[in-house]
Write a protein that holds these residues in place. Structure first.
Motif, PDB file in Angstrom:
ATOM      1  N   TYR A  82       0.811  -1.218   0.000  1.00 55.25           N
ATOM      2  CA  TYR A  82       0.000   0.000   0.000  1.00 55.25           C
ATOM      3  C   TYR A  82       0.847   1.272   0.000  1.00 55.25           C
ATOM      4  N   ASP A  83       2.157   1.114  -0.241  1.00 49.53           N
ATOM      5  CA  ASP A  83       3.068   2.256  -0.297  1.00 49.53           C
ATOM      6  C   ASP A  83       3.007   3.072   0.990  1.00 49.53           C
ATOM      7  N   VAL A  84       2.983   2.371   2.119  1.00 49.86           N
ATOM      8  CA  VAL A  84       2.963   3.008   3.443  1.00 49.86           C
ATOM      9  C   VAL A  84       4.287   2.697   4.137  1.00 49.86           C
ATOM     10  N   ARG A  85       5.009   3.739   4.472  1.00 51.95           N
ATOM     11  CA  ARG A  85       6.284   3.571   5.180  1.00 51.95           C
ATOM     12  C   ARG A  85       6.054   3.546   6.687  1.00 51.95           C
ATOM     13  N   GLY A  86       6.908   2.820   7.383  1.00 51.49           N
ATOM     14  CA  GLY A  86       6.813   2.770   8.834  1.00 51.49           C
ATOM     15  C   GLY A  86       7.567   3.913   9.479  1.00 51.49           C
ATOM     16  N   THR A  87       7.055   4.354  10.616  1.00 51.19           N
ATOM     17  CA  THR A  87       7.744   5.287  11.494  1.00 51.19           C
ATOM     18  C   THR A  87       8.091   4.471  12.733  1.00 51.19           C
ATOM     19  N   VAL A  88       9.308   3.942  12.783  1.00 52.78           N
ATOM     20  CA  VAL A  88       9.646   2.877  13.719  1.00 52.78           C
ATOM     21  C   VAL A  88       9.985   3.422  15.094  1.00 52.78           C
ATOM     22  N   SER A  89       9.236   2.946  16.077  1.00 50.92           N
ATOM     23  CA  SER A  89       9.546   3.172  17.482  1.00 50.92           C
ATOM     24  C   SER A  89      10.537   2.086  17.893  1.00 50.92           C
ATOM     25  N   LEU A  90      11.813   2.437  17.914  1.00 49.05           N
ATOM     26  CA  LEU A  90      12.899   1.459  17.960  1.00 49.05           C
ATOM     27  C   LEU A  90      13.623   1.470  19.303  1.00 49.05           C
ATOM     28  N   ASN A  91      13.697   0.321  19.966  1.00 47.25           N
ATOM     29  CA  ASN A  91      14.673   0.166  21.044  1.00 47.25           C
ATOM     30  C   ASN A  91      16.039   0.077  20.380  1.00 47.25           C
ATOM     31  N   VAL A  92      16.849   1.101  20.553  1.00 45.85           N
ATOM     32  CA  VAL A  92      18.037   1.231  19.710  1.00 45.85           C
ATOM     33  C   VAL A  92      19.092   0.164  19.969  1.00 45.85           C
ATOM     34  N   ALA A  93      18.940  -0.639  21.040  1.00 49.69           N
ATOM     35  CA  ALA A  93      19.844  -1.776  21.231  1.00 49.69           C
ATOM     36  C   ALA A  93      19.772  -2.739  20.060  1.00 49.69           C
ATOM     37  N   LEU A  94      18.671  -2.736  19.317  1.00 50.06           N
ATOM     38  CA  LEU A  94      18.563  -3.593  18.140  1.00 50.06           C
ATOM     39  C   LEU A  94      19.627  -3.274  17.107  1.00 50.06           C
ATOM     40  N   CYS A  95      20.109  -2.037  17.100  1.00 51.55           N
ATOM     41  CA  CYS A  95      21.151  -1.667  16.138  1.00 51.55           C
ATOM     42  C   CYS A  95      22.362  -2.587  16.289  1.00 51.55           C
ATOM     43  N   ASP A  96      22.685  -2.961  17.513  1.00 50.96           N
ATOM     44  CA  ASP A  96      23.813  -3.856  17.763  1.00 50.96           C
ATOM     45  C   ASP A  96      23.395  -5.319  17.757  1.00 50.96           C
ATOM     46  N   HIS A  97      22.237  -5.630  18.332  1.00 55.61           N
ATOM     47  CA  HIS A  97      21.834  -7.022  18.499  1.00 55.61           C
ATOM     48  C   HIS A  97      21.223  -7.633  17.237  1.00 55.61           C
ATOM     49  N   CYS A 106      15.709   0.289   6.637  1.00 50.43           N
ATOM     50  CA  CYS A 106      16.279   1.323   5.766  1.00 50.43           C
ATOM     51  C   CYS A 106      15.983   1.022   4.299  1.00 50.43           C
ATOM     52  N   ASN A 107      16.044  -0.241   3.933  1.00 49.68           N
ATOM     53  CA  ASN A 107      15.741  -0.609   2.545  1.00 49.68           C
ATOM     54  C   ASN A 107      14.295  -0.310   2.176  1.00 49.68           C
ATOM     55  N   GLN A 108      13.410  -0.323   3.172  1.00 49.96           N
ATOM     56  CA  GLN A 108      12.007  -0.017   2.935  1.00 49.96           C
ATOM     57  C   GLN A 108      11.721   1.493   2.976  1.00 49.96           C
ATOM     58  N   GLY A 109      12.743   2.300   3.308  1.00 49.12           N
ATOM     59  CA  GLY A 109      12.539   3.737   3.420  1.00 49.12           C
ATOM     60  C   GLY A 109      11.816   4.138   4.688  1.00 49.12           C
ATOM     61  N   TRP A 110      11.899   3.291   5.720  1.00 48.50           N
ATOM     62  CA  TRP A 110      11.226   3.575   6.979  1.00 48.50           C
ATOM     63  C   TRP A 110      12.053   4.543   7.830  1.00 48.50           C
ATOM     64  N   GLU A 111      11.356   5.341   8.596  1.00 49.29           N
ATOM     65  CA  GLU A 111      12.011   6.234   9.560  1.00 49.29           C
ATOM     66  C   GLU A 111      12.262   5.484  10.864  1.00 49.29           C
ATOM     67  N   LEU A 112      13.424   5.734  11.478  1.00 49.87           N
ATOM     68  CA  LEU A 112      13.749   5.171  12.786  1.00 49.87           C
ATOM     69  C   LEU A 112      13.768   6.289  13.823  1.00 49.87           C
ATOM     70  N   PHE A 113      13.007   6.111  14.891  1.00 50.38           N
ATOM     71  CA  PHE A 113      13.146   7.019  16.034  1.00 50.38           C
ATOM     72  C   PHE A 113      13.327   6.200  17.309  1.00 50.38           C
TER      73      PHE A 113
END
Length: 299
Positions: A82-97, A106-113
């Motif tokens: 549906y061409d809907v991007r996510g605005t991700v509520s991210l526990n940033v520890a996932l960046c490492d884990h 990022c490939n989907q063009g989603w925003e990370l906050f």
């Protein structure tokens, strides 16, 4: 009796300047996948106990891990359709884990906050220096792993202190989802530092709707549609936001993913719907801050 602390001024729904979304849209659709990381044995917090059962709780941890392994990818497939991007509520520890998740977003063009570092480490009880360090760490981690400048914030397990919003504004964060107090963005100002309070709905949040209110899938879909219908109608007068907070371990289950599919099919089937990210909504509101908020809606 009056409170000695006021975070933002009262702003009646019917007495505000008109918000106008790009391309004359009536409503901004912001889908918020909560992608979270829980620790086996989190540090104690005397102010707030997030787990109902003793830690380590393997059952709850593995249930939530389902979302990161399976449910998230179902969500991505539906939202891409549906061409809907996510605005991700991210526990940033996932960046490492779980860096694969960051790459996929990022490939989907989603925003990370930032949704804090872990969802098991709360803001309650932190000193000023500790709160500011969590914010700095979040900004640096998201930039390092995604290249994105972090625009938004939701406190881990929604545990802000009365000072968190000011620290965010002073750090240059553009919006916070810590409040569930409006269906339109609200501007808050702290001695020249501005931040947007972004609508974040508990009422159509899948966690509350399906786990707390015990809606059936059919009832939950109907609630989302009725939420949209009313906000779409009101958006004819002044732009509104349909915030749809979701959890991959809940909505991404095989028997529930069709709720998201049908909801997005219904919403995007209407004209004048802005398929936005939180950053895009905040940027628009900050660009029109004085017009929309009169420069006088903060503390």
């Amino acid at each position: 009796m009056t409170d000695n602390f006021t975070l933002f001024n009262y702003s009646p729904y019917n007495r505000r300047p008109q918000i106008r979304w790009p391309d004359d849209a009536r409503i901004a659709l912001v889908v918020v996948p909560n992608i979270e990381y829980y620790e086996y044995n989190p540090p104690g917090n005397s102010r707030y106990q997030g787990w109902e059962r003793p830690a380590p709780d393997i059952l709850y941890l593995s249930h939530r891990d389902y979302g990161n392994r399976v449910g998230l990818h179902r969500m991505m497939s539906v939202m891409e359709r549906y061409d809907v991007r996510g605005t991700v509520s991210l526990n940033v520890a996932l960046c490492d884990h779980m860096p694969e998740i960051i790459e996929d977003c990022c490939n989907q063009g989603w925003e990370l906050f930032s949704h804090g570092i872990y969802n098991t480490r709360y803001m309650y009880g932190l000193t000023e220096d500790q709160e500011r360090e969590v914010i700095r760490d979040s900004i640096a981690s998201i930039k390092k792993h995604s290249g994105q400048d972090m625009a938004g914030w939701l406190s881990p397990s929604i545990t802000p202190t009365i000072h968190t919003t000011r620290y965010l504004a002073e750090a240059g964060v553009k919006y916070t989802c810590d409040f569930s107090h409006d269906d339109r963005p609200i501007g808050i100002e702290f001695s020249g530092s501005r931040i947007i309070s972004m609508p974040y709905s508990y009422e159509i949040n899948d966690y509350f709707a399906l786990n707390s209110y015990h809606y059936t899938p059919e009832e939950y879909l109907d609630v989302i549609k009725r939420q949209f219908d009313q906000l779409y109608k009101e958006g004819e007068e002044s732009g509104t936001v349909l915030s749809l907070p979701l959890h991959p371990y809940i909505i991404g289950q095989p028997h529930r993913i069709n709720i998201l599919d049908q909801a997005l099919d219904y919403i995007t089937g209407h004209s004048a719907v802005w398929r936005a990210t939180g950053r895009e909504v905040a940027d628009h509101c900050l660009a029109h801050f004085d017009e929309y908020y009169g420069g006088n809606n903060g503390r």
